[in-house]
Scaffold this motif. Structure first.
Motif, PDB file in Angstrom:
ATOM      1  N   UNK A   1      -2.804  29.730  11.484  1.00  0.00           N
ATOM      2  CA  UNK A   1      -1.776  28.696  11.462  1.00  0.00           C
ATOM      3  C   UNK A   1      -1.917  27.945  10.148  1.00  0.00           C
ATOM      4  N   UNK A   2      -0.911  28.085   9.279  1.00  0.00           N
ATOM      5  CA  UNK A   2      -0.927  27.401   7.997  1.00  0.00           C
ATOM      6  C   UNK A   2      -0.302  26.036   8.112  1.00  0.00           C
ATOM      7  N   UNK A   3      -0.924  25.029   7.487  1.00  0.00           N
ATOM      8  CA  UNK A   3      -0.458  23.646   7.529  1.00  0.00           C
ATOM      9  C   UNK A   3      -0.210  23.144   6.116  1.00  0.00           C
ATOM     10  N   UNK A   4       0.718  22.224   5.976  1.00  0.00           N
ATOM     11  CA  UNK A   4       0.951  21.582   4.693  1.00  0.00           C
ATOM     12  C   UNK A   4       1.536  20.192   4.903  1.00  0.00           C
ATOM     13  N   UNK A   5       1.787  19.513   3.793  1.00  0.00           N
ATOM     14  CA  UNK A   5       2.371  18.175   3.808  1.00  0.00           C
ATOM     15  C   UNK A   5       3.897  18.309   3.916  1.00  0.00           C
ATOM     16  N   UNK A   6       4.542  17.524   4.769  1.00  0.00           N
ATOM     17  CA  UNK A   6       6.001  17.577   4.853  1.00  0.00           C
ATOM     18  C   UNK A   6       6.648  16.903   3.641  1.00  0.00           C
ATOM     19  N   UNK A   7       7.951  17.085   3.448  1.00  0.00           N
ATOM     20  CA  UNK A   7       8.638  16.379   2.362  1.00  0.00           C
ATOM     21  C   UNK A   7       8.372  14.874   2.437  1.00  0.00           C
ATOM     22  N   UNK A   8       8.187  14.281   1.255  1.00  0.00           N
ATOM     23  CA  UNK A   8       8.737  14.634  -0.030  1.00  0.00           C
ATOM     24  C   UNK A   8       7.989  15.705  -0.819  1.00  0.00           C
ATOM     25  N   UNK A   9       7.026  16.392  -0.218  1.00  0.00           N
ATOM     26  CA  UNK A   9       6.327  17.510  -0.844  1.00  0.00           C
ATOM     27  C   UNK A   9       7.146  18.790  -0.701  1.00  0.00           C
ATOM     28  N   UNK A  10       6.985  19.707  -1.680  1.00  0.00           N
ATOM     29  CA  UNK A  10       7.600  21.022  -1.592  1.00  0.00           C
ATOM     30  C   UNK A  10       6.684  22.032  -0.883  1.00  0.00           C
ATOM     31  N   UNK A  11       5.621  21.546  -0.236  1.00  0.00           N
ATOM     32  CA  UNK A  11       4.617  22.428   0.341  1.00  0.00           C
ATOM     33  C   UNK A  11       5.156  23.420   1.347  1.00  0.00           C
ATOM     34  N   UNK A  12       6.237  23.094   2.042  1.00  0.00           N
ATOM     35  CA  UNK A  12       6.780  24.008   3.051  1.00  0.00           C
ATOM     36  C   UNK A  12       7.193  25.344   2.460  1.00  0.00           C
ATOM     37  N   UNK A  13       7.471  25.393   1.147  1.00  0.00           N
ATOM     38  CA  UNK A  13       7.911  26.640   0.525  1.00  0.00           C
ATOM     39  C   UNK A  13       6.847  27.727   0.629  1.00  0.00           C
ATOM     40  N   UNK A  14       5.570  27.373   0.483  1.00  0.00           N
ATOM     41  CA  UNK A  14       4.498  28.361   0.595  1.00  0.00           C
ATOM     42  C   UNK A  14       4.528  29.035   1.948  1.00  0.00           C
ATOM     43  N   UNK A  15       4.584  28.242   3.007  1.00  0.00           N
ATOM     44  CA  UNK A  15       4.505  28.787   4.360  1.00  0.00           C
ATOM     45  C   UNK A  15       5.786  29.497   4.757  1.00  0.00           C
TER      46      UNK A  15
ATOM     47  N   UNK B   1       0.840  -1.201   0.000  1.00  0.00           N
ATOM     48  CA  UNK B   1       0.000   0.000   0.000  1.00  0.00           C
ATOM     49  C   UNK B   1       0.875   1.249   0.000  1.00  0.00           C
ATOM     50  N   UNK B   2       0.495   2.205  -0.832  1.00  0.00           N
ATOM     51  CA  UNK B   2       1.320   3.383  -1.071  1.00  0.00           C
ATOM     52  C   UNK B   2       0.865   4.579  -0.238  1.00  0.00           C
ATOM     53  N   UNK B   3       0.439   4.342   0.979  1.00  0.00           N
ATOM     54  CA  UNK B   3      -0.062   5.461   1.791  1.00  0.00           C
ATOM     55  C   UNK B   3       0.654   5.497   3.136  1.00  0.00           C
ATOM     56  N   UNK B   4       0.710   6.695   3.666  1.00  0.00           N
ATOM     57  CA  UNK B   4       1.272   6.900   4.994  1.00  0.00           C
ATOM     58  C   UNK B   4       0.616   8.137   5.599  1.00  0.00           C
ATOM     59  N   UNK B   5       0.040   7.965   6.775  1.00  0.00           N
ATOM     60  CA  UNK B   5      -0.453   9.120   7.525  1.00  0.00           C
ATOM     61  C   UNK B   5       0.743   9.731   8.258  1.00  0.00           C
ATOM     62  N   UNK B   6       0.991  10.991   7.987  1.00  0.00           N
ATOM     63  CA  UNK B   6       2.184  11.653   8.506  1.00  0.00           C
ATOM     64  C   UNK B   6       1.785  12.857   9.352  1.00  0.00           C
ATOM     65  N   UNK B   7       2.731  13.383  10.121  1.00  0.00           N
ATOM     66  CA  UNK B   7       2.472  14.603  10.881  1.00  0.00           C
ATOM     67  C   UNK B   7       2.576  15.804   9.949  1.00  0.00           C
ATOM     68  N   UNK B   8       1.558  16.660   9.911  1.00  0.00           N
ATOM     69  CA  UNK B   8       1.672  17.853   9.075  1.00  0.00           C
ATOM     70  C   UNK B   8       2.701  18.812   9.670  1.00  0.00           C
ATOM     71  N   UNK B   9       3.171  19.731   8.861  1.00  0.00           N
ATOM     72  CA  UNK B   9       4.045  20.792   9.370  1.00  0.00           C
ATOM     73  C   UNK B   9       3.339  22.118   9.158  1.00  0.00           C
ATOM     74  N   UNK B  10       3.649  23.097  10.014  1.00  0.00           N
ATOM     75  CA  UNK B  10       2.956  24.364   9.900  1.00  0.00           C
ATOM     76  C   UNK B  10       3.640  25.469  10.667  1.00  0.00           C
ATOM     77  N   UNK B  11       3.126  26.679  10.464  1.00  0.00           N
ATOM     78  CA  UNK B  11       3.629  27.850  11.163  1.00  0.00           C
ATOM     79  C   UNK B  11       2.529  28.897  11.201  1.00  0.00           C
TER      80      UNK B  11
END
Length: 536
Positions: free
Chosen positions: A253-267, A237-247
């Motif tokens: 408080x903005x939240x996003x997906x941690x790497x391997x996503x580039x989402x942290x760049x927005x915040x 199975x290709x899924x994993x529940x992970x801890x979000x990151x935010x600031x």
């Protein structure tokens, strides 16, 4: 599109442009938006509606998403301090080999090659979301997509244009036959059916994920990758529940997906820009300068940090700490540009949607084939096109993002979710590859930083920053509606600005839902003719 945004189809109700209510769905296509709204009206929740809409989009916009791609999602449940974060991005096959590609003379992984196919995570993502938060079965949520594929749908202008662009490497395959009736790309407004994907979705509805990964689609994946991906890879199975990151930024408080996503760049960029400019004005070049410089200050090292968590050099939570970002802040000048290294380009090919139901459950979901229709390689005659996420790997030896069996690649998918004291306030995301954080940064700054309502914030002119080399100035491409004074002010500060058409279809579509006092406001992006919001 120099003369204005694309016209909306006359049969789309006006409420799909945006508005207020207690529940809302915003997607990139009116058929998906209406399908999500129908789920909510029938008693399904936001996650049920999101999976339904995603499946419909895979039928009507296969050039952006579908079950052959990956998925990320953030889900806010009322009362939870932080959202649940789902990483449903697939891994490289057991027989993947960077050394073999280097030995064959390659210095990168081609987007349009079987070498860029990783195990698709979308279907596992759908099941994981429904298992944890859904109230409907997978079979029920797939019914509207099956109906659209079997009964037919009208080709949108965006799909028609895309079919022309990709014809050279897609047309002639069994999975593309329905998209090219009479041997030519389907024209805008033509009604087509896709019986192949309808059959595949029926099998999935009847047999669950094993019918997909261990059935005809899985067998085709192993065949087209020449055994790089094997049956054992597909059973995992290709899924994993992970801890979000935010600031905390812009008062939320903005939240996003941690790497391997580039989402942290927005915040990270938003955090910097808020400290440089304080308040934002769309007509002030200083505001745009702050946003551009803040993005550049963090984007240059993306390729080193947005890797598989198992190889990441930093803990994900460190990416958004004040201690780390303060060193970038100190180098940013309000009156001039700063020299930064560059990361390599990463193209897009994605859909984003968000849904909030009347009970307060909200989901920010993004799903992609990457680079348009992905590799352009169909999984046999199943109607499934396989993504190109493996192109996010590098062939550089010992790089943290080097192609290695079982590893996840760098991902551009960057959904966000914003809360205040545990209450959902904003769902925000877009397509756009490497440009996703830039587009989200601008909409967030206009809506949250300047207090502009969502429909107006969506319509404001945008820019994108192209990546740059060590001896090259970066290039800013801006919709010409940004205005002479803003463009001149950016040039005075050292930006190389190129004015483009008034409305750039590829710079979005952004989608968003804002929540205030249990009332929702949402809007689709006027750059795409089929995007919009449905009130419940």
């Amino acid at each position: 599109m120099p003369n204005g945004p694309p016209p909306r189809r006359p049969d789309i109700p006006l409420h799909l442009i945006g508005g207020r209510g207690n529940g809302m769905a915003v997607t990139t296509h009116d058929l998906a938006t209406e399908a999500a709204a129908a789920v909510l009206r029938a008693g399904g929740n936001a996650v049920d509606a999101a999976v339904t809409a995603n499946a419909v989009l895979g039928v009507v916009r296969p050039d952006t998403c579908g079950p052959g791609g990956d998925l990320f999602a953030l889900v806010h449940a009322p009362g939870d301090a932080a959202p649940a974060a789902l990483n449903a991005s697939g891994r490289a096959g057991s027989n993947a080999s960077a050394q073999a590609l280097r030995d064959a003379g390659h210095d990168s992984i081609s987007m349009r090659s079987a070498e860029s196919i990783t195990v698709p995570g979308c279907v596992d993502g759908w099941e994981a979301l429904l298992d944890r938060f859904g109230s409907w079965t997978l079979a029920t949520t797939l019914e509207p997509a099956i109906a659209a594929a079997a009964d037919g749908f009208d080709v949108s202008p965006e799909l028609a244009d895309s079919l022309i662009r990709i014809a050279g490497f897609v047309q002639g395959q069994p999975s593309a036959e329905a998209l090219y009736p009479d041997g030519a790309p389907a024209r805008a407004g033509r009604r087509i059916t896709r019986p192949d994907i309808a059959a595949t979705l029926r099998d999935l509805a009847d047999g669950g994920r094993d019918a997909f990964y261990c059935g005809d689609v899985g067998a085709a994946i192993t065949e087209v990758t020449n055994g790089t991906i094997v049956a054992e890879d597909l059973t995992r199975r290709q899924i994993e529940w992970v801890d979000p990151i935010g600031t905390t930024v812009f008062g939320l408080h903005g939240w996003t997906i941690p790497p391997n996503s580039q989402g942290y760049l927005t915040l990270a960029a938003a955090w910097l820009a808020e400290r440089i400019e304080g308040s934002f004005d769309a007509a002030d070049p200083a505001s745009h300068h702050a946003l551009i410089e803040s993005y550049r200050a963090v984007a240059w090292e993306r390729d080193l940090l947005a890797t598989d968590p198992d190889t990441a050099p930093l803990d994900a939570a460190e990416l958004l700490t004040a201690e780390r970002l303060d060193s970038r802040l100190a180098r940013i000048r309000p009156d001039a540009t700063t020299s930064w290294p560059s990361s390599r380009p990463a193209p897009g090919g994605t859909m984003y949607l968000c849904v909030r139901d009347s009970a307060g459950l909200g989901i920010s979901l993004i799903q992609s084939n990457f680079h348009g229709i992905g590799t352009g390689i169909g999984a046999g005659a199943t109607g499934v096109f396989l993504h190109a996420r493996g192109a996010g790997f590098t062939l550089e030896p010992s790089h943290r993002n080097e192609l290695v069996p079982g590893r996840r690649p760098l991902h551009t998918l960057s959904p966000t979710l914003w809360t205040s004291e545990g209450e959902l306030r904003l769902l925000l995301g877009t397509r756009g590859g490497q440009y996703q954080p830039q587009l989200l940064l601008q909409v967030a700054a206009h809506h949250l930083g300047a207090g502009i309502d969502l429909p107006a914030a969506m319509a404001l002119p945008r820019w994108i920053v192209d990546h740059w080399g060590p001896d090259q100035i970066h290039r800013v491409r801006a919709e010409d509606r940004l205005g002479h004074d803003v463009i001149a002010g950016l040039r005075e500060r050292g930006h190389a600005v190129e004015a483009t058409g008034s409305w750039q279809r590829g710079w979005g579509p952004v989608a968003a839902i804002a929540v205030e006092n249990d009332t929702v406001e949402g809007a689709g992006d006027p750059r795409v003719s089929t995007s919009g919001a449905a009130l419940i």
